[in-house]
Design a protein around this motif. Structure first.
Motif, PDB file in Angstrom:
ATOM      1  N   ASP A 165      34.884  37.336  44.474  1.00  0.00           N
ATOM      2  CA  ASP A 165      35.613  38.479  44.984  1.00  0.00           C
ATOM      3  C   ASP A 165      34.591  39.605  45.133  1.00  0.00           C
ATOM      4  OD1 ASP A 165      37.655  40.160  45.665  1.00  0.00           O
ATOM      5  OD2 ASP A 165      38.404  40.454  43.623  1.00  0.00           O
ATOM      6  N   ILE A 166      34.839  40.531  46.032  1.00  0.00           N
ATOM      7  CA  ILE A 166      33.975  41.708  46.119  1.00  0.00           C
ATOM      8  C   ILE A 166      34.861  42.929  45.935  1.00  0.00           C
ATOM      9  CG2 ILE A 166      32.413  43.044  47.567  1.00  0.00           C
ATOM     10  CD1 ILE A 166      31.652  40.462  48.970  1.00  0.00           C
ATOM     11  N   VAL A 167      34.509  43.744  44.976  1.00  0.00           N
ATOM     12  CA  VAL A 167      35.347  44.918  44.710  1.00  0.00           C
ATOM     13  C   VAL A 167      34.479  46.160  44.565  1.00  0.00           C
ATOM     14  CG1 VAL A 167      37.178  43.660  43.537  1.00  0.00           C
ATOM     15  CG2 VAL A 167      35.262  44.525  42.205  1.00  0.00           C
ATOM     16  N   ASP A 168      35.108  47.298  44.809  1.00  0.00           N
ATOM     17  CA  ASP A 168      34.443  48.572  44.576  1.00  0.00           C
ATOM     18  C   ASP A 168      35.008  49.191  43.314  1.00  0.00           C
ATOM     19  OD1 ASP A 168      33.166  48.195  46.939  1.00  0.00           O
ATOM     20  OD2 ASP A 168      33.674  50.159  47.806  1.00  0.00           O
TER      21      ASP A 168
ATOM     22  N   ARG B  85      30.244  41.922  42.837  1.00  0.00           N
ATOM     23  CA  ARG B  85      30.699  40.582  43.161  1.00  0.00           C
ATOM     24  C   ARG B  85      31.130  39.929  41.849  1.00  0.00           C
ATOM     25  NH1 ARG B  85      27.091  36.333  46.252  1.00  0.00           N
ATOM     26  NH2 ARG B  85      25.690  36.427  44.460  1.00  0.00           N
ATOM     27  N   ASN B  86      32.339  39.438  41.822  1.00  0.00           N
ATOM     28  CA  ASN B  86      32.897  38.865  40.591  1.00  0.00           C
ATOM     29  C   ASN B  86      33.391  37.444  40.821  1.00  0.00           C
ATOM     30  OD1 ASN B  86      32.599  41.351  39.306  1.00  0.00           O
ATOM     31  ND2 ASN B  86      34.629  42.026  39.974  1.00  0.00           N
ATOM     32  N   TRP B  87      33.299  36.648  39.808  1.00  0.00           N
ATOM     33  CA  TRP B  87      33.868  35.294  39.884  1.00  0.00           C
ATOM     34  C   TRP B  87      35.351  35.399  40.240  1.00  0.00           C
ATOM     35  CZ3 TRP B  87      32.046  32.170  34.942  1.00  0.00           C
ATOM     36  CH2 TRP B  87      30.658  31.942  35.048  1.00  0.00           C
ATOM     37  N   ASP B  88      35.792  34.467  40.991  1.00  0.00           N
ATOM     38  CA  ASP B  88      37.206  34.421  41.348  1.00  0.00           C
ATOM     39  C   ASP B  88      37.579  32.957  41.424  1.00  0.00           C
ATOM     40  OD1 ASP B  88      39.740  35.101  42.149  1.00  0.00           O
ATOM     41  OD2 ASP B  88      39.078  36.447  43.752  1.00  0.00           O
TER      42      ASP B  88
ATOM     43  N   THR C 166      38.611  44.931  37.760  1.00  0.00           N
ATOM     44  CA  THR C 166      38.716  43.473  37.669  1.00  0.00           C
ATOM     45  C   THR C 166      37.397  42.825  37.260  1.00  0.00           C
ATOM     46  OG1 THR C 166      38.307  43.399  40.037  1.00  0.00           O
ATOM     47  CG2 THR C 166      40.595  43.268  39.320  1.00  0.00           C
ATOM     48  N   SER C 167      36.313  43.599  37.274  1.00  0.00           N
ATOM     49  CA  SER C 167      35.033  43.012  36.897  1.00  0.00           C
ATOM     50  C   SER C 167      35.009  42.689  35.414  1.00  0.00           C
ATOM     51  CB  SER C 167      33.894  43.990  37.197  1.00  0.00           C
ATOM     52  OG  SER C 167      33.956  44.394  38.533  1.00  0.00           O
ATOM     53  N   ALA C 168      34.283  41.612  35.097  1.00  0.00           N
ATOM     54  CA  ALA C 168      34.221  41.182  33.705  1.00  0.00           C
ATOM     55  C   ALA C 168      33.129  41.905  32.944  1.00  0.00           C
ATOM     56  CB  ALA C 168      34.015  39.674  33.644  1.00  0.00           C
TER      57      ALA C 168
END
Ligand SMILES: Cc1cc2nc3c(=O)[nH]c(=O)nc-3n(C[C@H](O)[C@H](O)[C@H](O)COP(=O)(O)OP(=O)(O)OC[C@H]3O[C@@H](n4cnc5c(N)ncnc54)[C@H](O)[C@@H]3O)c2cc1C
Ligand SMILES: Cc1cc2nc3c(=O)[nH]c(=O)nc-3n(C[C@H](O)[C@H](O)[C@H](O)COP(=O)(O)OP(=O)(O)OC[C@H]3O[C@@H](n4cnc5c(N)ncnc54)[C@H](O)[C@@H]3O)c2cc1C
Ligand code: SF4
Ligand code: SF4
Ligand code: SF4
Ligand code: SF4
Ligand code: SF4
Ligand code: SF4
Lengths: 599, 156, 287, 360, 290
Positions: free
Chosen positions: D259-262, D273-276, C207-209
């Motif tokens: 958002d925080i994703v792995d 950390r990504n814009w959400d 989902t990261s850009a």
């Protein structure tokens, strides 16, 4: 009920029945000519006269038209009767010298000479057969409703004809007149504007013809006649109805429609068998060009007692028994180019059988068999073929035939004997081609319907050649017989038995168990687009409505029938929202496998 | 960063490509099996992921494989007409070919994605195929396009 | 802006009639805010509001995007203003059982094209006059002959480049993507209850850009629309980063056309290319 | 308005060609210079420049908001790698580099937006990456000369000449000269670095009057209505045409949800950390399927409420600077200004009783 | 507006770089088919010693590669050297966590959020009402209170689950039941009972009404699914309790845990910072978005 006595035997019949009917019910034969059960009797030929000894009006009466009456006493063989019949026959003989039935009958009645010799000269004209009984005319008018024929002329010139002696516009060409004519005197081709087409008898490979109402073949199940609507007058014009009139059981019902019977079943066994390929594609064998070149299946019918010739083996070209016969094996089988690369499995055996049958029919005949090699694997099979060779029932020639051609009324079979390395030529009366077995036509459509695979030749595919030879990849569909591969009856029966028990094994359970490799739908995310349905080769996917407690439909989603799904995963790959997982090949499992490459 | 495991030896000529192969269970996997049983050697660079049918392969598996460091992806199934499930490979054919065109359009080298039909009887074809594609990918070298974006350092 | 007053008037009266006769619960059409640069979607539920509908040359949106929405459906039968091109999206929705034809009243509007200059899709449009609608407002317009090679010209101009040039172009474009998913949300055919981007077990798409995630996302989007995209151009218009998504869609549409003679959305009865096959489909490039 | 009351002492004039010198000087000092660059036809973004030639001054505003420099679209917060025996190595690398950054040519509204972000990223927990980036960056704003129809900074307490959070506000002049207003110590340092081309402004110099941006609504009045109308049909109406895409929030300089994703393979990975954004349905959905904001109406409401009610209540300011990006970005013409003017007229009990229908 | 219970707004800035503490799984207990309790020890013993928390606080637990998820700390602050969390399998992280084994290392960040007002509870009657996995946060508090038993007056626990199989902490439930100084009442939903089941059958609010707890000088803590909380609250009001004496916890989604990511935003509050413990009277003032 009416009680009467015939030749001293009492019999009861319903009112309205004739003496002939009464006699029939006693099993007594009264000869008839102008009578046909479907046509109102006219008593015209008077061959059926019987003597009423006691009754309202003693004397001679035509049995076919005279109603049975209470207390009658009838003699069918009295002197008076016989005398009258002989007289009638003599007259008929004079009128119709060409009619074989009359000649035979006359002979049976001890008439050795034609009392009217001047009329006995046979010219071969059909009119010489006609006994003017008018059965055909009555039939055409009263039963068929066509009134295409009538009597024309007077006295000696009287004959059955069409008005103005022309071809008739109203003749249907149904051939019923010829069918009922006791003497074979009528040829509807004379009247019909269109050619009269015989209906080929499918069961006898078209070697003879059949009527529109017929029993398809001797062991048919149910063994009952059926009406072929395309050829039946009743269905064509609304006329006739003869069969209904005569059927004593009242079983004929023209309003019956073909029915689509829908059954919900737990298992399907495909047993659609084989056909043999049309060998006319091989010009060298002359099939289709020479009437005496026949296929093995045609031969099978020819020698069958229920066949077109009642078991008499004759050459189609001239009706003579074939004195020399040549059997050619592997026609189209084991042929890579322009043929079937596989062995048809049964030809070696049935050809040996045919040779024996041939010898039964034509004791002094000579049989030859051209073969590639004999494949007689099976219990006692090799012994069987060896017997044919040893007892010189047939001469086996190893080699291929290069050409069959006509010379005079003989067929010359030219081939090579590869064992002796010589060219052989046999002048034969008949050639029998053991053409390759192919799956029955329509197998592709069937395989699509059943969603089972087929091989390159169209034979249906088993699930596993060794371990699941009766199953298909579609759960609940099994195979039996030649739809799967060429095989003989014992093998077909064995496979059928296995298929039946597999099917029973399925349907006797209320719950089925299977490997868990099946698709599972995530109903919360399924869009109900049914793209998955489109790719499922097994029709395992259908719509399911999700309802709330009140019964309102919340969503329509895909539902996978766990019995049908084979777990191929085509649906999972097609589903955009990733709402289907195939157990055992779940996306996360495959991702883990992909992930592992980086180790 | 997401790393590519170190399998590059110091000698670049010894570089071993990573090949991910999705093989259908019934034909290609059996074909590869046969190659093994027949002692037909083929390069070990290929890592096999068994799938029931080539029709099971979602084209996104290909992207996923590249993301995990594959230098080449192969999808192999039964020959047309031979699908164990009757038509899975026909569906796969449509999807995978279109997918390859899409990749190509983006400029992702289509030589990195192979499709083949290998039957259960074609052990020899399998072994040759693997040799060929391994040689080809070796000539192409590591999949730079993807290894560059693997780190996730590029972005707006 | 160029208001087509005849169409607008008949549209308004048609909508008013449909609403007052209770034939529909809502009419989805276009309206115009003062100062707005486009005519935007508008939901009319009262006959007296019908006068706020307009039809001009800035009716860009494909209103079919609203059809799968629960809120909209709950209003009752839907009257929807459709240009010939929008109809194609509805056909796909019908095919995919997203909407039922009986739940729709299609109000067709003959359209000579949108935008100044004309949008690409309009310059190659062969559906100036919508067919198969329940009613058509306005007079039929002339349908110019279309040069078919124009249809895929954006894709073709990229196809002409080398692989490296294309990657340079697309990696540049795709690295701009901020993963707002406007392209998805505006697409009438991206109606999934759960988009593949939202599937986390397993995680299909990062989902990261970053470029890795962006390539995966854009490939997935393009592929999910292959054989379905009707070329309405909304995704490209919605993309705040001006990524030329239309060219990608064009490329795939061109393939479907060349390989299977398939044009998405021409009728609701067609079968999507990926749900069917022919035994003799092209198969060049398979080893 | 904050910018009108200018202390003369803070004004400097720069001679023509100052921009070139500025870039050169800063480069020479090892500073990363970011400036407006036309990245594709008609699109201007802030990008690192090596020389002033790349810089364009012909822009209304940059497309992406300034927040991305401090709070990137995606950033690594942790890296981890598995170790032998099941251990994991976790690093909070890479930390932000310490290189100084000077941004030339940010717009005042974008810079002002940082005030709101600062509050979020720096209340009782201090987001170290955000703060580090903020600390190393000097923001030289260019006064806005071309507000367009979508701009409404004046309605939310801003102005084309807003100095909030700017270190220097630059008024560009036609002839290549500029008037510079120092707003902070960092700004003073910048002016000092440019001493060769920048001189204190003559006494009596006044910055030019800002171009007119119409005040379209009053956030205080709007808030009064919002306070009372959490439940209202208005939200359903507003939400009807909204597609729930994130374009407005992603481009908004004050929106800050993330958002925080792995992302990982079998052995190593990153936490990012990504814009959400709050328009996405999954944003608040619980594991049970329960969603506190189940429909687009509640999500649209959240966006307005958050900016004009909750944020002011919590942090004392409106979370909107009136840059108009959201209005420009929206492909269905959702217009924040119309929504707020409608709210305001509702608050006044105005005749737009049926405001709803004017919106969708 | 709301009188947030926030007790940790110290005014001092705590740096935040999302770094996690490594913890080792030392035991795993299956509670129900989809819930497991993990006992975790700090890999670094010093961190373990320094670690303090209050009942009701939560942490962000991470499975590396899968991500972070929020769980309350289910063990009592009085138990040291380890923490426990009970995790229901619902999604990506919880799924991965369920696949972890004893000895595996996971990440932890916390404690975050406010806590139960244990000071305020001193000398009062306590009533704990929990449903399903909602016993997890209460577990911490109950254990805490039982460890400090003499500081409180009567303690009663009402716990319900859908079925016998869905009851968590079975062993502990039994221990509590054995104790003389605690009144326990366990119930399962109608249809969820087994022949051996000795407890009540009925929904929690119904059983509560039958139980007729006294409202004077009593503090109630309710935890469970939103629908249960709603009806329990109604029942309590009916029984004469004031909403101000009832506490509950919220479970809004959160990513950062520290009031930045915006997910748990309800009105002007952040559940992660101003909660997760709320006084029910305060919840009324909040927009209904939890
Ligand atoms: C000349 C010749 C001689 C032979 N002699 C012998 C012999 O002596 N001994 C021996 O063991 N074997 C012999 N065989 C082989 C034998 O005929 C076959 O083994 C046997 O008939 C196979 O049985 P079956 O049930 O598979 O197929 P079939 O007997 O072909 O039966 C298939 C049936 O399915 C029906 N059908 C076809 N398609 C469909 C459909 N779509 N829907 C419904 N019904 C359909 C057909 O009408 C047919 O009734 C001989 C074969 C030939 C050609
Ligand atoms: C303060 C607090 C304390 C909690 N305590 C516990 C506890 O002790 N035990 C326990 O089992 N669970 C607890 N939860 C819920 C737990 O956080 C979620 O179940 C978990 O985060 C789901 O993570 P996942 O990665 O497995 O799910 P994902 O794969 O991220 O998502 C699966 C589903 O869960 C939803 N979800 C994601 N995060 C949350 C969340 N924080 N709350 C609710 N739903 C969410 C998603 O929207 C999605 O629908 C608590 C939540 C909070 C806020
Ligand atoms: S499972 Fe997927 S493909 Fe099938 S209907 Fe549902 S969403 Fe469509
Ligand atoms: S896995 Fe294959 S067989 Fe099963 S439902 Fe899906 S497509 Fe059909
Ligand atoms: S709209 Fe543009 S920026 Fe947004 S996700 Fe789609 S391609 Fe990316
Ligand atoms: S052009 Fe874009 S928005 Fe329109 S259908 Fe195709 S993908 Fe969807
Ligand atoms: S991109 Fe694919 S999965 Fe996502 S909404 Fe569109 S069609 Fe559905
Ligand atoms: S809400 Fe819109 S106008 Fe306000 S700051 Fe954000 S993008 Fe700009």
């Amino acid at each position: 009920m009416i009680t009467l006595t015939i030749d001293g035997q009492q019999v009861e019949v319903e009112p309205g029945k004739t003496i002939l009917d009464a006699a029939k019910s006693l099993g007594k034969v009264i000869p008839t000519l102008c009578y046909h059960p479907a046509v109102p009797a006219a008593g015209a030929c008077r061959i059926c006269v019987v003597e009423v000894v006691a009754g309202d009006r003693p004397g001679l009466v035509p049995a076919c038209a005279y109603p049975a009456k209470e207390g009658m006493d009838i003699q069918t063989q009295s002197d008076r009767v016989m005398q009258s019949r002989r007289m009638t026959l003599q007259l008929l003989l004079a009128r119709s010298p060409g009619a074989e039935v009359i000649q035979d009958m006359a002979r049976d009645h001890g008439i050795t000479e034609n009392p009217f010799p001047e009329r006995a000269k046979q010219t071969g004209d059909k009119s010489e057969k006609c006994i003017m009984c008018g059965l055909c005319v009555r039939l055409c008018q009263q039963i068929i409703g066509a009134s295409a024929i009538c009597f024309d002329g007077r006295g000696p010139d009287r004959k059955v004809s069409t008005p103005y002696n022309n071809q008739s516009d109203v003749c249907l060409g149904c051939g019923a007149c010829a069918f009922v004519c006791p003497t074979g005197a009528i040829d509807p081709a004379d009247y019909s504007p269109s050619p009269i087409e015989k209906i080929p008898n499918e069961f006898n490979c078209g070697l003879d013809s059949r009527t529109p109402i017929h029993i398809p073949f001797p062991q048919a199940v149910p063994n009952k006649p059926l009406i072929d609507r395309d050829n039946c007058i009743r269905f064509k014009t609304g006329g006739c109805g003869a069969c209904e009139t005569i059927c004593p059981a009242g079983a004929i019902n023209y309003d019956m429609e073909d029915e689509f019977v829908e059954e919900e079943v737990g298992a399907i066994i495909a047993a659609t068998g084989y056909e043999i390929m049309d060998p006319s594609i091989y010009e060298e064998y002359g099939y289709g060009r020479y009437p005496d070149v026949v296929t093995s299946l045609e031969f099978e019918r020819m020698v069958s007692a229920s066949g077109p010739t009642n078991g008499e083996l004759t050459r189609p070209s001239n009706g003579e028994p074939p004195k020399t016969i040549v059997f050619l094996q592997c026609i189209g089988s084991r042929r890579e180019v322009n043929g079937k690369p596989y062995c048809s499995n049964i030809c070696c055996m049935y050809t040996a059988k045919h040779a024996i049958l041939y010898k039964h029919k034509v004791h002094d005949g000579q049989a030859f068999v051209f073969f590639m090699d004999v494949r007689a694997a099976g219990k006692n099979y090799d012994q069987f073929v060896r017997r044919v060779v040893k007892e010189q029932i047939a001469t086996y020639v190893r080699g291929r035939v290069s050409k069959v051609f006509a010379r005079g009324d003989k067929l010359i079979v030219r081939g090579a004997d590869t064992l002796s390395g010589t060219q052989v030529e046999i002048a034969a009366d008949m050639v029998v081609l053991a053409a390759a077995l192919v799956p029955s036509s329509g197998i592709r459509e069937l395989s699509q319907k059943l969603r089972v695979g087929f091989d390159e030749h169209g034979f249906l595919l088993e699930a596993h050649p060794k371990l699941r030879p009766v199953d298909t990849n579609t759960a609940g569909v099994f195979l039996a017989g030649c739809c799967h591969s060429p095989k003989d009856i014992p093998e077909s029966v064995a496979q059928a038995g296995a298929a039946a028990s597999k099917a029973l094994g399925l349907v006797c359970h209320t719950r089925l168990s299977r490997e868990p490799t099946i698709g599972i739908v995530d109903e919360s995310s399924c869009n109900g687009c049914f793209e998955c349905e489109g790719v499922c080769a097994y029709g395992a996917i259908s719509a399911k409505e999700l309802k709330d407690k009140k019964g309102n439909t919340l969503a329509t989603v895909a539902n996978i029938n766990q019995g049908l799904c084979q777990g191929c995963g085509a649906c999972a790959a097609t589903c955009r929202s990733k709402s289907i997982e195939v157990q055992g090949y779940r996306d996360d499992q495959l991702f883990a496998a992909i992930n592992a490459i980086n180790r | 960063m997401i790393q590519k495991a170190k399998n590059e030896t110091t000698d670049p000529s010894e570089w071993q490509p990573r090949i991910v192969a999705f093989l259908c269970n019934w034909c290609s996997y059996a074909g590869a099996d046969l190659a093994g049983m027949s002692r037909l050697a083929y390069p070990a660079a290929i890592k096999i992921v068994r799938v029931p049918c080539s029709g099971r392969v979602d084209p996104m598996f290909v992207i996923k494989s590249f993301e995990q460091g594959a230098d080449l992806v192969l999808v192999s199934g039964c020959h047309p007409g031979d699908c164990h499930y009757t038509s899975g490979n026909y569906h796969a054919r449509r999807k995978l070919l279109a997918f390859r065109e899409l990749m190509t359009f983006f400029g992702i080298d289509p030589r990195r994605f192979k499709i083949s039909w290998v039957s259960a009887a074609e052990g020899a074809k399998w072994s040759n195929l693997v040799k060929e594609i391994t040689d080809e990918v070796k000539a192409l070298g590591p999949f730079e396009t993807y290894s560059e974006i693997l780190t996730g350092e590029t972005g707006p | 802006m160029n208001v087509n007053s005849t169409v607008t008037e008949s549209l308004q009266s048609a909508a008013a009639t449909l609403l007052s006769e209770g034939k529909v619960g809502v009419v989805i059409g276009y309206g115009r805010d003062a100062g707005a640069s486009i005519s935007h979607p508008m939901f009319i539920r009262k006959p007296e509001d019908a006068e706020r509908l307009v039809f001009d040359d800035c009716c860009f949106g494909n209103l079919a995007v609203y059809l799968p929405r629960d809120k909209v459906r709950s209003m009752g039968k839907i009257g929807i203003v459709v240009k010939g091109c929008d109809l194609r999206a509805i056909n796909v929705l019908l095919r995919e059982h997203v909407v039922k034809r009986d739940d729709l009243v299609l109000i067709g509007v003959p359209c000579t094209g949108q935008g100044d200059p004309l949008l690409h899709k309009c310059s190659v449009c062969e559906q100036h006059n919508p067919e198969g609608c329940d009613m058509v407002v306005g007079d039929p317009v002339e349908q110019p002959a279309i040069d078919a090679t124009q249809r895929y010209k954006d894709a073709a101009s990229l196809d002409d480049k080398s692989l490296e040039e294309r990657w340079a172009f697309w990696s540049g474009q795709l690295s701009k993507c901020i993963r707002c998913y406007a392209c998805r949300n505006v697409c009438p055919l991206c109606y999934c209850k759960r988009c593949i981007t939202e599937k986390t077990i397993p995680q299909w798409i990062d989902t990261s850009a970053h470029l890795r995630g962006n390539v995966a996302w854009n490939v997935a989007r393009a592929f999910h629309l292959t054989g379905r995209c009707v070329g309405c151009g909304e995704c490209e218009r919605a993309c705040p980063m001006d990524i030329p998504l239309g060219a990608i869609n064009q490329k795939m549409a061109q393939l479907m056309d060349e390989w299977y003679g398939f044009h998405s959305g021409l009728s609701p009865d067609e079968k999507a290319p990926f749900t069917t096959f022919k035994v003799d489909d092209p198969e060049t490039g398979i080893l | 308005m904050r910018s009108t009351n200018v202390d003369e002492q803070t004004l400097y004039t720069a001679q023509a060609g100052w921009l070139k010198s500025a870039v050169d000087i800063l480069q020479g000092a090892g500073v990363d210079v970011m400036a407006p660059v036309e990245t594709e036809p008609g699109v201007v973004e802030l990008a690192t420049v090596k020389s002033s030639e790349a810089v364009t001054l012909d822009y209304q505003n940059v497309r992406l908001p300034l927040k991305r420099l401090f709070f990137p679209i995606t950033e690594v917060v942790l890296e981890f790698k598995s170790q032998p025996e099941g251990d994991v190595d976790v690093q909070s690398e890479p930390l932000v580099s310490e290189t100084e950054v000077v941004v030339l040519g940010a717009r005042p509204c974008g810079v002002a937006a940082l005030e709101a972000l600062d509050k979020v990223f720096h209340w009782d927990y201090d987001d170290v990456r955000y703060s580090a980036r903020r600390a190393r960056t000097t923001l030289i704003s260019f006064a806005c000369t071309r507000p367009d129809a979508q701009c409404f900074c004046t309605s939310v307490g801003g102005s084309p000449h807003n100095t909030t959070q700017s270190d220097v506000l630059v008024y560009l002049e036609e002839n290549g000269q500029a008037l510079m207003q120092v707003c902070s110590d960092k700004g003073a340092k910048f002016i000092e670095q440019l001493r060769d081309v920048v001189k204190p402004a003559p006494a009596g110099t006044q910055p030019p009057a800002p171009p007119e941006v119409k005040e379209k609504f009053d956030p205080a009045k709007a808030k009064a209505w919002l306070d009372e109308h959490f439940e209202s049909d208005f939200w359903t109406e507003v939400a009807l045409k909204c597609l729930g895409c994130g374009a407005c929030s992603y481009l908004c300089p004050t929106c800050h949800c993330f958002d925080i994703v792995d992302e990982a393979n079998w052995q190593a990975g990153q936490r990012r950390r990504n814009w959400d954004c709050c328009s996405h349905p999954m944003f608040t959905r619980h594991a049970s399927g329960h969603n506190p904001r189940p429909d687009q109406a509640s999500r649209c409401r959240q966006r307005i409420m958050h900016k004009f009610k909750y944020f002011p209540e919590r942090f004392g300011q409106v979370a909107c600077v009136g840059c108009g990006r959201c209005v420009r970005a929206c492909c269905v013409g959702q217009n924040l200004v119309s929504i707020l003017t409608d709210i305001e007229s509702k608050a006044k009990g105005g005749d737009k009783a049926d405001v709803a229908s004017t919106l969708n | 507006m709301s009188q947030a219970l926030s007790t940790n707004q110290t005014g001092t800035l705590i740096p935040l770089d999302y770094m996690v503490l490594k913890m080792r799984i030392v035991s795993i207990t299956d509670e129900t088919v989809d819930t497991k309790t993990f006992r975790l020890e700090f890999c670094d013993a010093q961190q373990g010693e320094a670690f303090e928390f209050h009942a009701g606080q939560f942490g962000l637990y991470s499975v590396f590669g899968a991500g972070e998820a929020t769980f309350c700390i289910a063990s009592s602050p009085t138990e040291t050297g380890y923490i426990e969390c009970s995790v229901k399998r619902t999604g990506k992280v919880t799924n991965e966590l369920h696949q972890c084994n004893v000895g595996d290392i996971i990440g932890f960040r916390g404690p975050y959020g406010n806590w139960f007002p244990i000071d305020e509870m001193q000398g009062k009657n306590l009533l704990f009402v929990a449903g399903g996995i909602g016993l997890a946060p209460l577990n911490s508090l109950i254990r805490n209170c039982l460890d400090l038993r003499d500081q409180f007056k009567d303690i009663a626990i009402l716990y319900g689950a859908r079925s016998v199989d869905d009851l968590v902490y079975k062993e502990r439930l039994e221990n509590w039941q054995q104790r003389k100084d605690v009144k326990t009442l366990y119930t399962v939903d109608p249809g969820g009972e087994t022949p051996q089941w000795q407890g009540e059958v009925g929904f929690v609010p119904t059983v509560l009404t039958k139980m007729k707890p006294a409202s004077q000088n009593t503090i109630v803590v309710v935890c469970g699914p939103p629908i249960m909380i709603k009806f329990v609250l109604a029942a309590l009001v009916e029984l004469g309790f004031s909403r101000a004496s009832v506490y509950t916890t919220l479970e809004n989604r959160m990513k950062c845990g520290v009031g930045k990511c915006g997910r748990c935003n309800v009105g002007n509050l952040y559940v992660c910072k101003d909660g997760p413990i709320f006084r029910c009277s305060d919840l009324e003032a909040l927009p209904n978005e939890f």
